[in-house]
Enzyme design. Structure first.
Site, mmCIF file in Angstrom:
data_model
loop_
_atom_site.group_PDB
_atom_site.id
_atom_site.type_symbol
_atom_site.label_atom_id
_atom_site.label_comp_id
_atom_site.label_asym_id
_atom_site.label_seq_id
_atom_site.Cartn_x
_atom_site.Cartn_y
_atom_site.Cartn_z
ATOM 1 N N ARG A 136 0.840 -1.212 0.000
ATOM 2 C CA ARG A 136 0.000 0.000 0.000
ATOM 3 C C ARG A 136 0.869 1.255 0.000
ATOM 4 N NH1 ARG A 136 -3.658 -3.203 -1.877
ATOM 5 N NH2 ARG A 136 -4.428 -4.702 -0.377
ATOM 6 N N ASN A 178 2.841 -7.671 7.529
ATOM 7 C CA ASN A 178 2.787 -8.963 6.834
ATOM 8 C C ASN A 178 4.239 -9.413 6.690
ATOM 9 O OD1 ASN A 178 0.000 -9.046 6.503
ATOM 10 N ND2 ASN A 178 0.070 -7.892 4.594
ATOM 11 N N LYS A 257 0.954 -8.943 13.700
ATOM 12 C CA LYS A 257 -0.336 -9.175 13.040
ATOM 13 C C LYS A 257 -0.537 -10.683 13.073
ATOM 14 C CE LYS A 257 -2.502 -8.723 8.454
ATOM 15 N NZ LYS A 257 -2.474 -8.021 7.146
ATOM 16 N N GLU A 261 -5.878 -12.098 8.200
ATOM 17 C CA GLU A 261 -5.634 -12.187 6.757
ATOM 18 C C GLU A 261 -4.570 -13.243 6.441
ATOM 19 O OE1 GLU A 261 -4.934 -8.040 5.640
ATOM 20 O OE2 GLU A 261 -7.104 -7.764 5.439
ATOM 21 N N ARG A 294 -1.856 -6.402 17.093
ATOM 22 C CA ARG A 294 -2.944 -5.790 16.309
ATOM 23 C C ARG A 294 -4.276 -6.517 16.497
ATOM 24 N NH1 ARG A 294 -2.228 -5.278 10.786
ATOM 25 N NH2 ARG A 294 -2.842 -3.111 10.560
ATOM 26 N N ARG A 311 -18.312 -8.303 9.505
ATOM 27 C CA ARG A 311 -16.890 -8.033 9.772
ATOM 28 C C ARG A 311 -16.704 -6.879 10.750
ATOM 29 N NH1 ARG A 311 -12.314 -6.784 5.141
ATOM 30 N NH2 ARG A 311 -11.028 -5.414 6.420
ATOM 31 N N ASP A 340 -11.776 -0.986 7.775
ATOM 32 C CA ASP A 340 -10.414 -0.934 7.273
ATOM 33 C C ASP A 340 -10.108 0.395 6.592
ATOM 34 O OD1 ASP A 340 -7.889 -1.656 6.592
ATOM 35 O OD2 ASP A 340 -8.442 -3.182 5.136
ATOM 36 N N GLU A 368 -4.461 4.421 1.156
ATOM 37 C CA GLU A 368 -4.913 3.209 0.464
ATOM 38 C C GLU A 368 -6.310 3.374 -0.128
ATOM 39 O OE1 GLU A 368 -4.828 -0.334 2.849
ATOM 40 O OE2 GLU A 368 -5.762 -1.551 1.291
ATOM 41 N N GLU A 475 -14.708 12.188 -0.487
ATOM 42 C CA GLU A 475 -15.860 11.423 0.008
ATOM 43 C C GLU A 475 -17.050 11.591 -0.947
ATOM 44 O OE1 GLU A 475 -17.268 12.764 3.821
ATOM 45 O OE2 GLU A 475 -18.248 10.844 4.224
ATOM 46 N N TRP A 505 -14.397 -11.178 1.587
ATOM 47 C CA TRP A 505 -13.750 -10.256 2.517
ATOM 48 C C TRP A 505 -14.702 -9.584 3.505
ATOM 49 C CZ3 TRP A 505 -8.527 -10.172 2.825
ATOM 50 C CH2 TRP A 505 -7.820 -10.741 1.768
HETATM 51 C C1 GCV Z 1 -0.625 -4.881 5.728
HETATM 52 C C2 GCV Z 1 -5.697 -4.049 4.642
HETATM 53 C C3 GCV Z 1 -4.675 -3.785 3.560
HETATM 54 C C4 GCV Z 1 -3.513 -4.747 3.685
HETATM 55 C C5 GCV Z 1 -2.908 -4.602 5.078
HETATM 56 C C6 GCV Z 1 -4.007 -4.883 6.109
HETATM 57 C C7 GCV Z 1 -3.510 -4.705 7.535
HETATM 58 O O1 GCV Z 1 -6.319 -5.275 4.447
HETATM 59 O O2 GCV Z 1 -5.288 -3.885 2.308
HETATM 60 O O3 GCV Z 1 -2.575 -4.446 2.685
HETATM 61 O O4 GCV Z 1 -1.828 -5.462 5.257
HETATM 62 O O5 GCV Z 1 -5.077 -4.009 5.898
HETATM 63 O O6 GCV Z 1 -3.744 -3.651 8.082
HETATM 64 O O7 GCV Z 1 -2.904 -5.600 8.079
#
Ligand code: GCV
Length: 643
Positions: A136, A178, A257, A261, A294, A311, A340, A368, A475, A505
C-alpha cells in the site's frame, strides 16, 4: 541525496540562525547543537557560551519530552527535563520563527498527549511479487530496504528522522506487518541491519520497532511449534529477544499481526490472543520493550451469502472478552474504524470497551482508500474527528487511547510522498499525535508556512483552499453516506461498485433495486450498533437519529428515504458525485493559478496528479451514478447525464 526538504527547508531556520544561542552538550542535545550550528553558519548567528539570545537548558519538572518556552529581557529560553524535550523545543522555536524573538512571552508549557507517537512502515525488505516493495505504498520503494538488506542510504534515513522529530513522531516500525520469510530474518540474521537504521534514527529521539511473525520459531529453525504456552517456544523468544537487545539497547519492541488475513497466530494452538501477546511481552519485559498486538482479526473467508456475519463486529467480539488479561507492556493496536481505513467509518467500538487494556489507535497516513497519493486528500479533519470521539459521549480534552500509531506514506520518492501535497498528511499526523485537540486547519497552515517559507497571501490561500475540504471532496465522489469498499479489488484504486460485493472479505453494500446499505441495527440487523455504549448505540441504531454521513454504514434504506437535508438518498448520491467532480475541477484551476509561486518541479508534479484526479473523479462519478440509476430506476431530478 536529492530529496525534498519538505517542512524543514533551510529558510525555516532563518530566525534561529540569526541568533546567539547557548546549548549544553552531550547525547541528543548534540542534535540540537548541530541544528543550531548549521543554521548559524547559514544565517550569521553563533553558538556561544554567554550573552545568548536563545538559551536551551535542562531542568526538572517538565516530564518526558515536555518543554517550556519563555521570553524575557531579550532572551528566549527553552527548558526541558530531558534531551528530547529540548529537541522538540527547538522545532517549536523554528515553527514560531521571528515571533519567538519578539517582545516578552509568558511561560508556556508543552507536553505530548500521547507518549508513543509511532509510524508503522509496511515496507518489505525486497520487492514482493504481489505487493511490490511497500505494501500500500504510493511513493516508490522503501527508504530503509533494498534487495533483501538495508538500503544504506543513510542520509535519506537521517533526513527522514529529522522530519519526523520536527513534527513530534518518536517511534518507527521498520518493516511490514505482513512478515514474509525474508522479513522474518530481520529478527535474527539481519538484526544488524535493523540496528544500523536505529543508530541513524536515535539522534532524533526515535526508537526502532520491528514487525515479527508469530511463527518465527518455526520459520527460523527453532522449535517445530509456535504454541505460546510451550516452554521451548517461550525460551526461544527470550533468547531471540536477548540478542535483539544485544544489538539495539533501546529497541522499542515487536509489532504483531496474528490470525489476521492468513498470518499465523495463537488460534492454531487453541490459545488466546492474550496468551500470544503475553508470551512476547514476557520476552521484552526485562528490557522495557513493548509488544504492539494488532486487533485486526476477522474472517476473510466469509461466504457472502451469510448475512449474519458482520466483519465490523469482529474486533470487538474477539477482544473484549480478553480485557484485563494482557500484560502491562502489551498494547492492543486497534484500527480507528471497525472495517479498514475507509473514507468514512464510525470510530471502532472496541476503543472504550477495554478499560483494563492498553490501547493504541491506528490511523492510515498512506492513502490506500483515500486516493493513493494520486488524488489530493488531506486527512487532518478525519483524524481530528476520530481523536475527538469519546466512547461515552462526554466532551473531554483527554486522550482517546494510550498511544497513537499510523501507517507511513513515505518511500524513496524525491518528494517523499509521491504527491507532494501528501506531505501535509504526515506532518498533520505527527502534530495531532502531540496535541489531538489542536485545530487541524491551524496545523495545515503551519505546514504551508514551513514548507513554503516566504509564501505570499495568494500562495498561502491557494494551498489552504486545495487541501482544506479535500477529504470531503473525495468522500463526495467515492463513498456516499458511509458506504465503503466500492473499489477495484486487490489494488483498491478506482471505482468498482460491486468489486467486493460477492467476495469473501466481508465488505458489502447490499444494493438492490429498492435500497442500499448494511443493516447493523440491533432490531433487524447484525447488532453491531449495540457494541457501542450510550449515547452512540441509541443514535446509531435508528435511521432517524443516525448521522447522515454514516447512514448506509448502519442501515439499509430505500433510495427514496429522505435525509434531513430534504433530499432523497438517491438524489444525494447523484448530487454529491456531480459536486465532487466540480470541486476537483476547481482545485485544479486554483493549482494552475499557483504556477510561478511554487518551484516548477513541485508545481508540475502536483499539476500532473490533478489531471489524474480529475480523470479518476469523473470515472467514479459516472460509474457510481450509472450503477445506482440502473439499480433504482429513479432518474436524476436535475436531468444531468448519467449513463
Ligand atoms: C498490511 C488491509 C490492507 C492490507 C494490510 C491490512 C492490515 O487489508 O489492504 O494491505 O496489510 O489491511 O492492516 O494488516
Amino acid at each position: 541525496m536529492d530529496v525534498d526538504a519538505a517542512w524543514l527547508p533551510a529558510e525555516a531556520f532563518r530566525a534561529v540562525g540569526r541568533r546567539r544561542s547557548l546549548v549544553p552538550a552531550g547525547g541528543l542535545v548534540d542534535t540540537v547543537r548541530r541544528e543550531l550550528v548549521d543554521a548559524c553558519e547559514r544565517f550569521g548567528g553563533r553558538v556561544v557560551r554567554e550573552d545568548a539570545e536563545l538559551v536551551f537548558e535542562l531542568t526538572e519538572g517538565l516530564g518526558e519530552e515536555g518543554f517550556a518556552l519563555t521570553r524575557r529581557d531579550g532572551i528566549t529560553t527553552v527548558t526541558a527535563s530531558d534531551e528530547r524535550g529540548l529537541l522538540y523545543g527547538l522545532f517549536h522555536v523554528v515553527r514560531l520563527g521571528e515571533e519567538a524573538f519578539a517582545g516578552d512571552r509568558p511561560r508556556e508549557e508543552h507536553r505530548p498527549a500521547y507518549a508513543r507517537r509511532m509510524l508503522d512502515h509496511w515496507d518489505n525488505v525486497a520487492v514482493h511479487p504481489v505487493m511490490g516493495q511497500v505494501e500500500r505504498g504510493y511513493s516508490g520503494g522503501s527508504l530503509f530496504w533494498a534487495d533483501g538488506r538495508a538500503r544504506g542510504d543513510w542520509e535519506r534515513v537521517r533526513a527522514y528522522g529529522r522530519l519526523l522529530a520536527a513534527c513530534g513522531i518518536n517511534a518507527v516500525t521498520v518493516n511490514n506487518v505482513n512478515v514474509h520469510e525474508t522479513e522474518a530474518r530481520l529478527l535474527t540474521d539481519r538484526i544488524g541491519d535493523v540496528a544500523a537504521i536505529a543508530d541513524v534514527l536515535r539522534p532524533y529521539g526515535i526508537r526502532t520497532h520491528l514487525s515479527v511473525t508469530f511463527a518465527a520459531p518455526v520459520v527460523l529453525g527453532g522449535p517445530p511449534t509456535a504454541d505460546p504456552l510451550d516452554g521451548a517456544v517461550r525460551d526461544w523468544w527470550a533468547r531471540a529477544t536477548d540478542a535483539v537487545y544485544g544489538a539495539i539497547a533501546d529497541f522499542g519492541g515487536y509489532v504483531v499481526k496474528a490470525d489476521s488475513e492468513g498470518r499465523p497466530g495463537p488460534f492454531a494452538y487453541g490459545r488466546s490472543h492474550a496468551d500470544g501477546a503475553n508470551m512476547l511481552a514476557a520476552a521484552l519485559e526485562p528490557y522495557g520493550g513493548t509488544v504492539h498486538w494488532r486487533a485486526f482479526v476477522y474472517d476473510h473467508h466469509q461466504d457472502w451469502r451469510d448475512r449474519g456475519t458482520d466483519r465490523a463486529r469482529a474486533a470487538y467480539d474477539h477482544f473484549t472478552p480478553l480485557d484485563g488479561r494482557f500484560a502491562k507492556n502489551a498494547v492492543l493496536q486497534v484500527k480507528h474504524g471497525p472495517m479498514d481505513f475507509q473514507v468514512r467509518e464510525p470510530v471502532s467500538p472496541l476503543i472504550g470497551a477495554m478499560p483494563r487494556t492498553r490501547l493504541a489507535v491506528e490511523l492510515q497516513v498512506t492513502q490506500e482508500y483515500t486516493g493513493q497519493q494520486r488524488h489530493a486528500c488531506w486527512l487532518g479533519p478525519m483524524w481530528s474527528e476520530v481523536l475527538g470521539f469519546r466512547p461515552d459521549g462526554e466532551v473531554s480534552t483527554g486522550r482517546l487511547a494510550h498511544e497513537l500509531v499510523a501507517v507511513s506514506n513515505v518511500g524513496d520518492d524525491p518528494f517523499w510522498t509521491g504527491h507532494p501535497l501528501a506531505q501535509a498528511n504526515l506532518y498533520t499526523f505527527g502534530r495531532l499525535a502531540w496535541n489531538p485537540a489542536a485545530d487541524p486547519r491551524a496545523i495545515l497552515d503551519e505546514w504551508i508556512a514551513l514548507t513554503h517559507p516566504g509564501a505570499d497571501d495568494r500562495l498561502t490561500a491557494g494551498l489552504h483552499t486545495v487541501l482544506d475540504g479535500s477529504w470531503s471532496t473525495y468522500e463526495k465522489y467515492t463513498a456516499p453516506l458511509g458506504v465503503g469498499f466500492m473499489v477495484q479489488p486487490g489494488h483498491h484504486y478506482g471505482p468498482g461498485v460491486d468489486g467486493y460485493e460477492y467476495s469473501p472479505w466481508g465488505t458489502y453494500h447490499f444494493a438492490d433495486r429498492d435500497g442500499v446499505g448494511v443493516d447493523r441495527s440491533t432490531g433487524t440487523g447484525t447488532g453491531y450498533a449495540g457494541q457501542y455504549a450510550t449515547p452512540w448505540s441509541g443514535l446509531y441504531d435508528s435511521p432517524a437519529t443516525c448521522p447522515d454521513d454514516l447512514l448506509l454504514f448502519f442501515h439499509h434504506v430505500p433510495y427514496t428515504h429522505v435525509l434531513p437535508s430534504g433530499k432523497t438518498v438517491i438524489q444525494h448520491i447523484y448530487d454529491t458525485h456531480f459536486e465532487g467532480v466540480a470541486e476537483v475541477e476547481e482545485a485544479r484551476r486554483v493549482w494552475t493559478g499557483l504556477a510561478g509561486l511554487v518551484e516548477p518541479a513541485r508545481h508540475a508534479r502536483v499539476a500532473e496528479r490533478y489531471e489524474e484526479q480529475l480523470r479518476g473523479a469523473r470515472e467514479w462519478r459516472d460509474q457510481i451514478n450509472s450503477y445506482f440509476l440502473r439499480k433504482s430506476g429513479v432518474p436524476d431530478e436535475r436531468g444531468r447525464t448519467i449513463y
